[in-house]
Design an enzyme around this catalytic site. Sequence first.
Site, short mmCIF file in Angstrom:
data_model
loop_
_atom_site.label_atom_id
_atom_site.label_comp_id
_atom_site.label_asym_id
_atom_site.label_seq_id
_atom_site.Cartn_x
_atom_site.Cartn_y
_atom_site.Cartn_z
N PRO A 9 74.16 25.09 63.53
CA PRO A 9 74.03 25.04 64.98
C PRO A 9 72.64 24.71 65.48
O PRO A 9 71.65 25.19 64.92
CB PRO A 9 74.45 26.45 65.44
CG PRO A 9 74.41 27.30 64.22
CD PRO A 9 74.66 26.39 63.06
N ASN A 10 72.62 23.89 66.51
CA ASN A 10 71.41 23.51 67.25
C ASN A 10 70.51 22.53 66.50
O ASN A 10 69.51 22.07 67.07
CB ASN A 10 70.61 24.74 67.69
CG ASN A 10 71.41 25.63 68.62
OD1 ASN A 10 71.94 25.12 69.61
ND2 ASN A 10 71.55 26.89 68.30
N ARG A 17 64.71 20.65 71.03
CA ARG A 17 64.58 22.11 71.01
C ARG A 17 63.20 22.51 70.49
O ARG A 17 62.73 22.01 69.46
CB ARG A 17 65.69 22.74 70.13
CG ARG A 17 65.50 22.53 68.65
CD ARG A 17 66.59 23.14 67.80
NE ARG A 17 66.62 24.59 67.79
CZ ARG A 17 67.04 25.31 66.75
NH1 ARG A 17 67.46 24.72 65.64
NH2 ARG A 17 67.06 26.61 66.82
N TYR A 22 59.88 23.10 65.83
CA TYR A 22 60.70 22.22 65.00
C TYR A 22 60.26 20.76 64.99
O TYR A 22 60.84 19.94 64.28
CB TYR A 22 62.17 22.31 65.45
CG TYR A 22 62.73 23.71 65.32
CD1 TYR A 22 62.93 24.27 64.06
CD2 TYR A 22 63.04 24.48 66.44
CE1 TYR A 22 63.42 25.56 63.92
CE2 TYR A 22 63.54 25.77 66.31
CZ TYR A 22 63.72 26.30 65.06
OH TYR A 22 64.22 27.58 64.91
N ASN A 73 70.99 23.81 55.78
CA ASN A 73 70.23 24.58 56.77
C ASN A 73 71.26 25.17 57.72
O ASN A 73 71.73 24.47 58.63
CB ASN A 73 69.24 23.68 57.52
CG ASN A 73 68.42 24.48 58.52
OD1 ASN A 73 68.72 25.63 58.80
ND2 ASN A 73 67.39 23.85 59.06
N ALA A 76 70.96 29.43 62.77
CA ALA A 76 71.03 30.87 63.05
C ALA A 76 72.11 31.58 62.21
O ALA A 76 72.02 32.80 62.00
CB ALA A 76 71.30 31.10 64.53
N GLU A 97 68.87 26.27 50.05
CA GLU A 97 68.75 26.63 51.46
C GLU A 97 67.45 26.04 52.00
O GLU A 97 66.41 26.18 51.36
CB GLU A 97 68.70 28.16 51.53
CG GLU A 97 68.38 28.75 52.88
CD GLU A 97 68.07 30.27 52.79
OE1 GLU A 97 67.79 30.79 51.67
OE2 GLU A 97 68.11 30.93 53.84
N HIS A 99 64.93 25.62 55.52
CA HIS A 99 64.56 25.90 56.91
C HIS A 99 63.33 25.07 57.27
O HIS A 99 62.37 25.03 56.49
CB HIS A 99 64.26 27.39 57.12
CG HIS A 99 65.45 28.23 56.80
ND1 HIS A 99 66.54 28.27 57.62
CD2 HIS A 99 65.74 28.98 55.72
CE1 HIS A 99 67.46 29.06 57.06
NE2 HIS A 99 66.99 29.49 55.90
N ARG A 106 58.22 34.49 61.28
CA ARG A 106 58.67 34.53 62.68
C ARG A 106 59.23 35.92 63.00
O ARG A 106 58.75 36.91 62.46
CB ARG A 106 59.68 33.40 62.90
CG ARG A 106 59.04 32.01 62.69
CD ARG A 106 60.03 30.88 62.89
NE ARG A 106 60.53 30.86 64.27
CZ ARG A 106 61.58 30.14 64.66
NH1 ARG A 106 62.25 29.41 63.78
NH2 ARG A 106 61.96 30.16 65.92
C1 DQA Z 1 66.04 27.36 61.20
C2 DQA Z 1 65.51 28.77 61.43
C3 DQA Z 1 66.57 29.65 62.06
O1 DQA Z 1 66.07 30.96 62.26
C4 DQA Z 1 67.00 29.08 63.40
O2 DQA Z 1 68.03 29.87 63.95
C5 DQA Z 1 67.39 27.66 63.31
C6 DQA Z 1 66.60 26.75 62.48
C7 DQA Z 1 64.95 26.40 60.66
O3 DQA Z 1 65.30 25.32 60.25
O4 DQA Z 1 63.76 26.74 60.70
O5 DQA Z 1 68.31 27.20 64.00
O6 DQA Z 1 67.06 27.42 60.22
#
Ligand code: DQA
Length: 146
Positions: A9-10, A17, A22, A73, A76, A97, A99, A106
Amino acid sequence: MKIMVINGPNLNMLGIREPAIYGKTTYNDLCALIKEHCRQNHIDVELYQSNHEGDLVDKIQSTYNTFDGIVINPGAYTHTSIAILDAVKAVGVPTVEVHISDVDSREPFRSVSYIRFACEKTISGRGLQGYIDAIDYLVNKKGNEL
Ligand code: DQA
């Protein structure tokens, strides 16, 4: 060598965003970067993004017996989803994984990762390069097995 790259998501909002966290690169730019790296290295890659947990589970399940590695990735869902963890465990496909941000520096809730229990490696805080490093890790691992 067939790799599935999954974004949760996102991540389709990359470039829009929270650019201070990011960056300004878009999701399409990320896809282009990954595709070019894979083209140059003769890696078969599929890219997928969804904002929906069940769709992510379905995509992970689709890798069973057909893909050599998963780069994911989960956004959340990293911090909440046992269903995504179980899907990775179920298929048994080597998974990394990723990020973009350094989740451990954070908010404390971002340090919790369920999927980490099923991953060979976690790459965090390396920006978009983290996806490339994850792909290279899976490719080198496969090469060492042959
Ligand atoms: C994320 C970190 C997560 O905490 C966040 O919710 C994201 C992006 C990252 O790529 O740094 O959506 O996975």
